[in-house]
Write an enzyme that holds these catalytic residues in place. Structure first.
Site, PDB file in Angstrom:
ATOM      1  N   CYS A  52       0.727  -1.316   0.263  1.00 52.33           N
ATOM      2  CA  CYS A  52       0.131  -0.211  -0.247  1.00 52.33           C
ATOM      3  C   CYS A  52       1.020   1.407   0.263  1.00 52.33           C
ATOM      4  O   CYS A  52       1.827   1.518   0.821  1.00 52.33           O
ATOM      5  CB  CYS A  52      -1.009  -0.016   1.237  1.00 52.33           C
ATOM      6  SG  CYS A  52      -1.853   1.848   1.331  1.00 52.33           S
TER       7      CYS A  52
ATOM      8  N   HIS B  86      -8.877  -3.925  -2.566  1.00 56.22           N
ATOM      9  CA  HIS B  86      -8.475  -3.014  -1.795  1.00 56.22           C
ATOM     10  C   HIS B  86      -8.055  -1.646  -1.103  1.00 56.22           C
ATOM     11  O   HIS B  86      -8.450  -1.455  -0.144  1.00 56.22           O
ATOM     12  CB  HIS B  86      -6.215  -3.274  -2.549  1.00 56.22           C
ATOM     13  CG  HIS B  86      -5.444  -3.154  -1.795  1.00 56.22           C
ATOM     14  ND1 HIS B  86      -4.956  -2.947  -0.740  1.00 56.22           N
ATOM     15  CD2 HIS B  86      -4.644  -1.577  -1.306  1.00 56.22           C
ATOM     16  CE1 HIS B  86      -3.773  -2.153  -0.542  1.00 56.22           C
ATOM     17  NE2 HIS B  86      -3.905  -1.118  -0.389  1.00 56.22           N
ATOM     18  N   GLU B  87      -8.584  -1.199  -2.617  1.00 58.96           N
ATOM     19  CA  GLU B  87      -9.104   0.494  -2.945  1.00 58.96           C
ATOM     20  C   GLU B  87     -10.303   0.564  -1.862  1.00 58.96           C
ATOM     21  O   GLU B  87     -10.320   1.537  -1.195  1.00 58.96           O
ATOM     22  CB  GLU B  87      -8.740   1.271  -4.428  1.00 58.96           C
ATOM     23  CG  GLU B  87      -7.864   0.736  -4.708  1.00 58.96           C
ATOM     24  CD  GLU B  87      -6.207   1.580  -3.762  1.00 58.96           C
ATOM     25  OE1 GLU B  87      -6.367   2.688  -3.176  1.00 58.96           O
ATOM     26  OE2 GLU B  87      -5.027   1.499  -3.852  1.00 58.96           O
TER      27      GLU B  87
ATOM     28  N   HIS C 109     -10.166   1.054   1.558  1.00 62.85           N
ATOM     29  CA  HIS C 109      -9.517   2.810   2.135  1.00 62.85           C
ATOM     30  C   HIS C 109     -10.279   3.895   2.037  1.00 62.85           C
ATOM     31  O   HIS C 109     -10.453   4.812   3.585  1.00 62.85           O
ATOM     32  CB  HIS C 109      -8.496   3.078   1.367  1.00 62.85           C
ATOM     33  CG  HIS C 109      -7.160   2.909   0.963  1.00 62.85           C
ATOM     34  ND1 HIS C 109      -6.974   3.000   1.838  1.00 62.85           N
ATOM     35  CD2 HIS C 109      -6.627   2.090   0.186  1.00 62.85           C
ATOM     36  CE1 HIS C 109      -5.188   2.549   1.681  1.00 62.85           C
ATOM     37  NE2 HIS C 109      -4.947   1.961   0.489  1.00 62.85           N
TER      38      HIS C 109
END
Length: 196
Positions: A105, A147-148, A151
């Protein structure tokens, strides 16, 4: 313009981001700056919280993954040229048997760990023109999006590690938050001592 990437430990990375509407100020410029920031840091994805904005937007360009020789031709083709903006995204479904892949990341430089995720997702989102999409993705594409997406939900990949792994990484994560790390892109560190 290249924006500083927010480092591990900043509270903005732990906030559940807010939905955006089409009159978000200077959105086109923000998207352009985020692409420039992501490419400058050699990333394949970047979420708004990583540049200090708790809004539900992230970008993905998986082209760098497309030349991985371990992938099938079909996978390489799917990844090559896949470049999208996701606004107000909502993962509707995650399916399949979890698989491990080594993730990193931009907000947590120099730490990479194997993370388990489901291989298929269905996601609803708006593009940069606020046109609605409902799409299915699988494999590496799904993983980068997950993954994004994490966030904008205030979740980091390190949250998905075992408690033992987290304990082993604690000192390294503390050093990142204090800016005691060498990175070749612009970062903002939450716990840096002034005058050092």
């Amino acid at each position: 313009m290249i924006l500083p990437i927010v480092a591990y430990g900043d509270p903005v990375l732990r906030k559940v981001s807010k939905d955006m509407d089409s009159d978000y100020p200077d959105l086109e410029n923000l998207i352009s700056n985020m692409w420039e920031t992501m490419y400058n840091a050699h990333g394949v994805g970047l979420a708004a919280p990583q540049v200090g904005l708790p809004i539900r937007m992230f970008l993905v360009d998986t082209t760098p993954f497309s030349d991985d020789e371990d992938l099938t031709d079909e996978e390489q083709k799917a990844l090559n040229g896949f470049k999208k903006v996701f606004i107000n995204a909502k993962i509707e479904q995650e399916e399949g048997e979890e698989w491990e892949f080594n993730e990193g990341c931009l907000s947590i430089p120099d730490i990479r760990e194997d993370v388990k995720r489901k291989p298929e997702i269905t996601i609803t989102y708006l593009d940069e023109n606020f046109k609605e999409h409902n799409e299915k993705y699988n494999g590496l594409l799904a993983r980068v999006i997950q993954h994004e997406y994490d966030h904008i939900e205030g979740v980091l990949f390190t949250d998905k590690l075992s408690s033992l792994k987290k304990r082993l990484l604690k000192n390294r994560l503390d050093k990142i938050s204090k800016g005691k790390i060498n990175v070749d892109y612009k970062m903002r560190f939450p716990n840096i001592k002034k005058g050092r």
